[in-house]
Design a protein around this motif. Structure first.
Motif, mmCIF file in Angstrom:
data_model
loop_
_atom_site.group_PDB
_atom_site.id
_atom_site.type_symbol
_atom_site.label_atom_id
_atom_site.label_comp_id
_atom_site.label_asym_id
_atom_site.label_seq_id
_atom_site.Cartn_x
_atom_site.Cartn_y
_atom_site.Cartn_z
ATOM 1 N N ALA A 138 0.831 -1.210 0.000
ATOM 2 C CA ALA A 138 0.000 0.000 0.000
ATOM 3 C C ALA A 138 0.860 1.252 0.000
ATOM 4 O O ALA A 138 0.575 2.218 -0.724
ATOM 5 N N TYR A 139 1.936 1.273 0.802
ATOM 6 C CA TYR A 139 2.843 2.427 0.800
ATOM 7 C C TYR A 139 3.432 2.656 -0.593
ATOM 8 O O TYR A 139 3.536 3.794 -1.056
ATOM 9 N N THR A 140 3.820 1.570 -1.249
ATOM 10 C CA THR A 140 4.418 1.683 -2.575
ATOM 11 C C THR A 140 3.403 2.209 -3.583
ATOM 12 O O THR A 140 3.702 3.118 -4.370
ATOM 13 N N LEU A 141 2.195 1.641 -3.563
ATOM 14 C CA LEU A 141 1.143 2.113 -4.473
ATOM 15 C C LEU A 141 0.800 3.580 -4.214
ATOM 16 O O LEU A 141 0.552 4.347 -5.150
ATOM 17 N N LEU A 142 0.790 3.968 -2.944
ATOM 18 C CA LEU A 142 0.501 5.353 -2.588
ATOM 19 C C LEU A 142 1.529 6.294 -3.194
ATOM 20 O O LEU A 142 1.188 7.318 -3.792
ATOM 21 N N LEU A 143 2.802 5.951 -3.069
ATOM 22 C CA LEU A 143 3.846 6.810 -3.590
ATOM 23 C C LEU A 143 3.833 6.848 -5.118
ATOM 24 O O LEU A 143 4.045 7.912 -5.714
ATOM 25 N N ILE A 144 3.540 5.734 -5.752
ATOM 26 C CA ILE A 144 3.404 5.729 -7.210
ATOM 27 C C ILE A 144 2.238 6.624 -7.612
ATOM 28 O O ILE A 144 2.340 7.416 -8.557
ATOM 29 N N GLY A 145 1.136 6.529 -6.884
ATOM 30 C CA GLY A 145 -0.013 7.386 -7.170
ATOM 31 C C GLY A 145 0.305 8.856 -6.995
ATOM 32 O O GLY A 145 -0.082 9.692 -7.822
ATOM 33 N N VAL A 146 1.017 9.196 -5.942
ATOM 34 C CA VAL A 146 1.412 10.598 -5.713
ATOM 35 C C VAL A 146 2.297 11.070 -6.865
ATOM 36 O O VAL A 146 2.139 12.191 -7.364
ATOM 37 N N GLY A 147 3.222 10.218 -7.298
ATOM 38 C CA GLY A 147 4.082 10.571 -8.424
ATOM 39 C C GLY A 147 3.292 10.813 -9.695
ATOM 40 O O GLY A 147 3.567 11.758 -10.445
ATOM 41 N N LEU A 148 2.285 9.983 -9.944
ATOM 42 C CA LEU A 148 1.446 10.171 -11.138
ATOM 43 C C LEU A 148 0.613 11.444 -11.050
ATOM 44 O O LEU A 148 0.510 12.195 -12.019
ATOM 45 N N VAL A 149 0.018 11.697 -9.902
ATOM 46 C CA VAL A 149 -0.806 12.898 -9.731
ATOM 47 C C VAL A 149 0.051 14.159 -9.863
ATOM 48 O O VAL A 149 -0.345 15.131 -10.505
ATOM 49 N N ALA A 150 1.239 14.135 -9.261
ATOM 50 C CA ALA A 150 2.118 15.304 -9.293
ATOM 51 C C ALA A 150 2.924 15.389 -10.585
ATOM 52 O O ALA A 150 3.578 16.408 -10.835
ATOM 53 N N GLY A 151 2.891 14.358 -11.390
ATOM 54 C CA GLY A 151 3.662 14.357 -12.620
ATOM 55 C C GLY A 151 5.155 14.245 -12.370
ATOM 56 O O GLY A 151 5.953 14.830 -13.096
#
Length: 157
Positions: free
Chosen positions: A98-111
């Motif tokens: 979940a931590y990993t998916l969260l950080l990937i998601g943040v990276g995608l949202v922030a570009g």
């Protein structure tokens, strides 16, 4: 104190790895921006929010599953029960996933490709510095039962 009685970790390192990866990723992003095409597509933020939603849901499910079984949620405490149900049927480490998916998601949202790379680095550090000691702890506590669980359930996905 023998390994059966010891705690798997002395400090909760994984959250710090992921926080540091996020901070460092954004710091690098400020100096060396991600490739222009990375954040111009509308699919990146939509996918990012989907990853964030999955991550939060998975983490809540994992914590609730541990709490329902009256076993340690924090990795500094000794496990009292080998949990193999809920999200633990699919992955041995749903919280770290979940931590990993969260950080990937943040990276995608922030570009930010750098934040996503940081997620991979944090996952590698977590594997070597947290998951392996936790697995050794579980093996010493639950023996064959944990070995059988490991053969049927992957560490990450």
């Amino acid at each position: 104190m023998n390994q059966f009685q010891s705690r798997p970790l002395n400090f909760p390192w994984p959250p710090l790895f992921y926080i540091a990866a996020c901070v460092v990723g954004f710091a690098i992003e400020a100096r060396v921006p991600s490739p222009p095409g990375f954040h111009l597509t509308i699919l990146a933020p939509i996918s990012g929010w989907a990853f964030i939603t999955m991550a939060v849901s998975l983490d809540i499910w994992a914590v609730k599953t541990l709490a329902d079984r009256d076993t340690a949620v924090m990795p500094m405490k000794c496990a009292s029960y080998l949990v193999t149900c809920g999200p633990y049927r699919f992955t041995r480490n749903p919280t770290y996933l979940a931590y990993t998916l969260l950080l990937i998601g943040v990276g995608l949202v922030a570009g930010s490709a750098w934040v996503m790379i940081g997620a991979i680095v944090a996952a590698a550090l977590t594997t070597y510095l947290a998951i392996r000691p936790e697995e050794f702890h579980l093996l010493s506590r639950f023996g064959f039962e944990f070995e059988r669980y490991c053969h049927g359930t992957r560490r990450w996905l």
